[in-house]
Motif scaffolding. Structure first.
Motif, PDB file in Angstrom:
ATOM      1  N   LEU A  33     -27.139 -33.287 -13.662  1.00  0.00           N
ATOM      2  CA  LEU A  33     -27.861 -33.844 -15.039  1.00  0.00           C
ATOM      3  C   LEU A  33     -28.281 -32.386 -15.930  1.00  0.00           C
ATOM      4  O   LEU A  33     -29.063 -32.419 -16.859  1.00  0.00           O
ATOM      5  N   ARG A  34     -28.198 -31.445 -15.293  1.00  0.00           N
ATOM      6  CA  ARG A  34     -28.735 -30.144 -15.957  1.00  0.00           C
ATOM      7  C   ARG A  34     -28.143 -29.710 -17.389  1.00  0.00           C
ATOM      8  O   ARG A  34     -28.711 -29.240 -18.080  1.00  0.00           O
ATOM      9  N   LEU A  35     -26.571 -30.029 -17.492  1.00  0.00           N
ATOM     10  CA  LEU A  35     -25.942 -29.847 -18.687  1.00  0.00           C
ATOM     11  C   LEU A  35     -26.780 -30.742 -19.646  1.00  0.00           C
ATOM     12  O   LEU A  35     -26.972 -30.256 -20.894  1.00  0.00           O
ATOM     13  N   ALA A  36     -26.924 -31.905 -19.431  1.00  0.00           N
ATOM     14  CA  ALA A  36     -27.668 -32.822 -20.440  1.00  0.00           C
ATOM     15  C   ALA A  36     -29.017 -32.297 -20.959  1.00  0.00           C
ATOM     16  O   ALA A  36     -29.282 -32.326 -21.864  1.00  0.00           O
ATOM     17  N   LEU A  37     -29.761 -31.920 -19.876  1.00  0.00           N
ATOM     18  CA  LEU A  37     -31.074 -31.418 -20.217  1.00  0.00           C
ATOM     19  C   LEU A  37     -31.011 -30.044 -20.937  1.00  0.00           C
ATOM     20  O   LEU A  37     -31.656 -29.830 -21.831  1.00  0.00           O
ATOM     21  N   ASP A  38     -30.113 -29.287 -20.514  1.00  0.00           N
ATOM     22  CA  ASP A  38     -30.016 -27.951 -21.157  1.00  0.00           C
ATOM     23  C   ASP A  38     -29.621 -28.162 -22.896  1.00  0.00           C
ATOM     24  O   ASP A  38     -29.955 -27.277 -23.788  1.00  0.00           O
ATOM     25  N   MET A  39     -29.067 -29.462 -23.104  1.00  0.00           N
ATOM     26  CA  MET A  39     -28.838 -29.726 -24.509  1.00  0.00           C
ATOM     27  C   MET A  39     -29.633 -30.352 -25.213  1.00  0.00           C
ATOM     28  O   MET A  39     -29.136 -30.960 -26.116  1.00  0.00           O
ATOM     29  N   GLY A  40     -30.826 -30.691 -24.593  1.00  0.00           N
ATOM     30  CA  GLY A  40     -31.800 -31.361 -25.212  1.00  0.00           C
ATOM     31  C   GLY A  40     -32.162 -32.973 -25.254  1.00  0.00           C
ATOM     32  O   GLY A  40     -32.881 -33.517 -26.020  1.00  0.00           O
ATOM     33  N   VAL A  41     -31.048 -33.419 -24.069  1.00  0.00           N
ATOM     34  CA  VAL A  41     -31.440 -34.950 -23.981  1.00  0.00           C
ATOM     35  C   VAL A  41     -32.439 -35.052 -23.160  1.00  0.00           C
ATOM     36  O   VAL A  41     -32.871 -34.497 -22.108  1.00  0.00           O
ATOM     37  N   LYS A  42     -33.279 -36.185 -23.610  1.00  0.00           N
ATOM     38  CA  LYS A  42     -34.359 -36.672 -22.826  1.00  0.00           C
ATOM     39  C   LYS A  42     -33.578 -37.509 -21.335  1.00  0.00           C
ATOM     40  O   LYS A  42     -32.984 -38.457 -21.813  1.00  0.00           O
ATOM     41  N   VAL A  43     -33.850 -37.144 -20.239  1.00  0.00           N
ATOM     42  CA  VAL A  43     -33.055 -37.605 -19.229  1.00  0.00           C
ATOM     43  C   VAL A  43     -34.125 -38.244 -18.157  1.00  0.00           C
ATOM     44  O   VAL A  43     -35.173 -37.829 -17.942  1.00  0.00           O
ATOM     45  N   ILE A  44     -33.935 -39.630 -17.866  1.00  0.00           N
ATOM     46  CA  ILE A  44     -34.750 -40.316 -16.953  1.00  0.00           C
ATOM     47  C   ILE A  44     -34.008 -40.371 -15.569  1.00  0.00           C
ATOM     48  O   ILE A  44     -32.849 -41.213 -15.686  1.00  0.00           O
ATOM     49  N   ALA A  45     -34.410 -39.768 -14.446  1.00  0.00           N
ATOM     50  CA  ALA A  45     -33.814 -39.844 -13.288  1.00  0.00           C
ATOM     51  C   ALA A  45     -34.045 -41.139 -12.683  1.00  0.00           C
ATOM     52  O   ALA A  45     -35.449 -41.233 -12.219  1.00  0.00           O
ATOM     53  N   ALA A  46     -33.332 -42.235 -12.415  1.00  0.00           N
ATOM     54  CA  ALA A  46     -33.774 -43.382 -11.966  1.00  0.00           C
ATOM     55  C   ALA A  46     -34.009 -43.388 -10.363  1.00  0.00           C
ATOM     56  O   ALA A  46     -33.505 -42.606  -9.734  1.00  0.00           O
ATOM     57  N   HIS A  47     -35.240 -43.890  -9.792  1.00  0.00           N
ATOM     58  CA  HIS A  47     -35.501 -44.179  -8.370  1.00  0.00           C
ATOM     59  C   HIS A  47     -35.874 -42.845  -7.929  1.00  0.00           C
ATOM     60  O   HIS A  47     -35.961 -42.513  -6.930  1.00  0.00           O
ATOM     61  N   CYS A  48     -36.247 -41.896  -8.810  1.00  0.00           N
ATOM     62  CA  CYS A  48     -36.865 -40.482  -8.214  1.00  0.00           C
ATOM     63  C   CYS A  48     -35.680 -39.908  -7.419  1.00  0.00           C
ATOM     64  O   CYS A  48     -36.129 -39.306  -6.560  1.00  0.00           O
ATOM     65  N   ALA A  49     -34.474 -40.135  -7.454  1.00  0.00           N
ATOM     66  CA  ALA A  49     -33.287 -39.605  -6.740  1.00  0.00           C
ATOM     67  C   ALA A  49     -33.552 -39.847  -5.240  1.00  0.00           C
ATOM     68  O   ALA A  49     -32.961 -39.137  -4.266  1.00  0.00           O
ATOM     69  N   THR A  50     -34.395 -40.929  -4.835  1.00  0.00           N
ATOM     70  CA  THR A  50     -34.454 -41.148  -3.304  1.00  0.00           C
ATOM     71  C   THR A  50     -33.318 -42.094  -2.868  1.00  0.00           C
ATOM     72  O   THR A  50     -32.509 -42.610  -3.532  1.00  0.00           O
ATOM     73  N   SER A  51     -33.327 -42.044  -1.515  1.00  0.00           N
ATOM     74  CA  SER A  51     -32.320 -43.026  -0.957  1.00  0.00           C
ATOM     75  C   SER A  51     -33.079 -44.301  -0.394  1.00  0.00           C
ATOM     76  O   SER A  51     -34.248 -44.571  -0.441  1.00  0.00           O
ATOM     77  N   LEU A  52     -32.266 -45.326  -0.449  1.00  0.00           N
ATOM     78  CA  LEU A  52     -32.842 -46.677   0.159  1.00  0.00           C
ATOM     79  C   LEU A  52     -33.161 -46.829   1.521  1.00  0.00           C
ATOM     80  O   LEU A  52     -34.517 -47.222   1.814  1.00  0.00           O
TER      81      LEU A  52
END
Length: 349
Positions: free
Chosen positions: A209-228
């Motif tokens: 998601l770095r590209l989206a962030l670099d382009m100024g997008v507000k990014v919400i990473a669901a589940h804190c990128a954790t495993s179930l």
């Protein structure tokens, strides 16, 4: 229109609690939604049905109407929640821009969720547009969703089969940034919606998601990128490093704390509270993913009566909210979404 600017002079409004991660759905018997047999017979879906508290007789009678009614009733019966975001889910599209029906195991059309949000005051519209639709059809669908009141865009790359780091999607990210429309993206491994090939699980790596962030997008990473499950690959450390990187690069990066009220994740809650900045957490539940009663290990300062009072809450959406607070997730996370989402004027007033 930016919610945080428009409402900066209204402190009572700014305190509204929003659950940004609620799933609506259907198999097509009385809605335009799609659930394939692969999805309907999956362990994840069967587990949700068993734990949902919905009568199997009622589900067999009219699956889609019962699910829709239940979701709306359980949101409306959650007194602590001001709004809930119901999420659409776009089809799989090939790189040629053509729909891939065979691998689209769940489809929740934008129009379906748009209509529910229009008719229910507490429901907000979470749109979903697969970037493989391409710059013409995809842009048209984005414009239509924005016009229809979308507060965010929802992706699960693992199941929708695309790589968020692909530069072919720069047109998509530019549109989101220009329109101040956040991206709620699944991070980590996906279990609920079938993943066609094991290697597609790597598409849940938050670093994509770095590209989206670099382009100024507000990014919400669901589940804190954790495993179930504790034996699976977790990207929590990678996401934590991204927050440090984001401080230097000016990223608008957040993490939703959905699906945390499950006993499967009980052992990693302390790590999440240590590694994710509290001012970047956003409330979510992931309901109808089941909301378990809080593990006794989190009772802490709660009295037995307080613990039992939370356990007795009927609405899983309310129970999730109350349990997260009891588990020491920050109070500011519960209202953070109002300053992030693109909330329609008629809902915000």
């Amino acid at each position: 229109m930016e919610g945080q600017n428009r409402n900066s002079e209204q402190p009572s409004v700014r305190d509204r609690v929003i659950d940004i991660h609620l799933h609506i759905g259907g198999k097509g018997n009385s809605s335009p939604c799609i659930m394939t047999n692969k999805f309907l017979l999956s362990p994840a879906y069967l587990y949700m049905v068993v734990r949902s508290g919905i009568s199997l007789t009622e589900l067999l009678k009219d699956h889609d109407a019962v699910l829709r009614t239940t979701m709306i009733e359980r949101l409306n019966s959650a007194p602590g929640i001001d709004f809930g975001v119901f999420l659409a889910f776009d089809s799989v599209y090939g790189e040629n821009g053509e729909i891939d029906e065979e691998n689209s195991n769940m489809v929740i059309p934008n129009d379906y969720v748009m209509d529910i949000a229009r008719d229910n005051p507490k429901v907000l519209f979470g749109a979903s547009v697969n970037p493989n639709r391409g710059g013409t059809e995809g842009m048209e669908e984005l414009d239509r969703c924005i016009e229809g009141g979308a507060v965010l865009i929802k992706w699960i790359p693992n199941s929708q089969i695309f790589d968020p780091s692909d530069r072919r999607y720069e047109w998509f990210y530019k549109k989101l940034a220009d329109e101040n429309l956040p991206l709620l993206c699944h991070t980590g491994l996906e279990h609920a919606i079938p993943v066609v090939k094991t290697e597609y699980q790597e598409l849940g790596d938050p670093r994509k998601l770095r590209l989206a962030l670099d382009m100024g997008v507000k990014v919400i990473a669901a589940h804190c990128a954790t495993s179930l499950f504790p034996w699976e690959k977790s990207y929590l450390d990678e996401l934590s490093e991204m927050f440090d990187e984001g401080e230097r690069r000016g990223w608008s990066l957040y993490a939703d704390i959905s699906a945390m009220c499950t006993l499967f994740r009980a052992s990693i809650i302390d790590d999440i509270l240590k590694k994710i900045p509290h001012n970047r957490m956003v409330l979510g539940s992931d309901y109808p993913i089941p909301v378990d009663n809080m593990s006794p290990k989190f009772v802490g300062t709660l009295s037995l009566q307080e613990y039992l009072n939370i356990a007795k809450i009927d609405s899983p959406i309310e129970k999730n909210y109350r349990q997260l607070l009891a588990m020491d997730f920050p109070k500011e996370a519960m209202t953070k979404a109002f300053s992030i989402l693109r909330i329609p004027e008629e809902k915000a007033l």
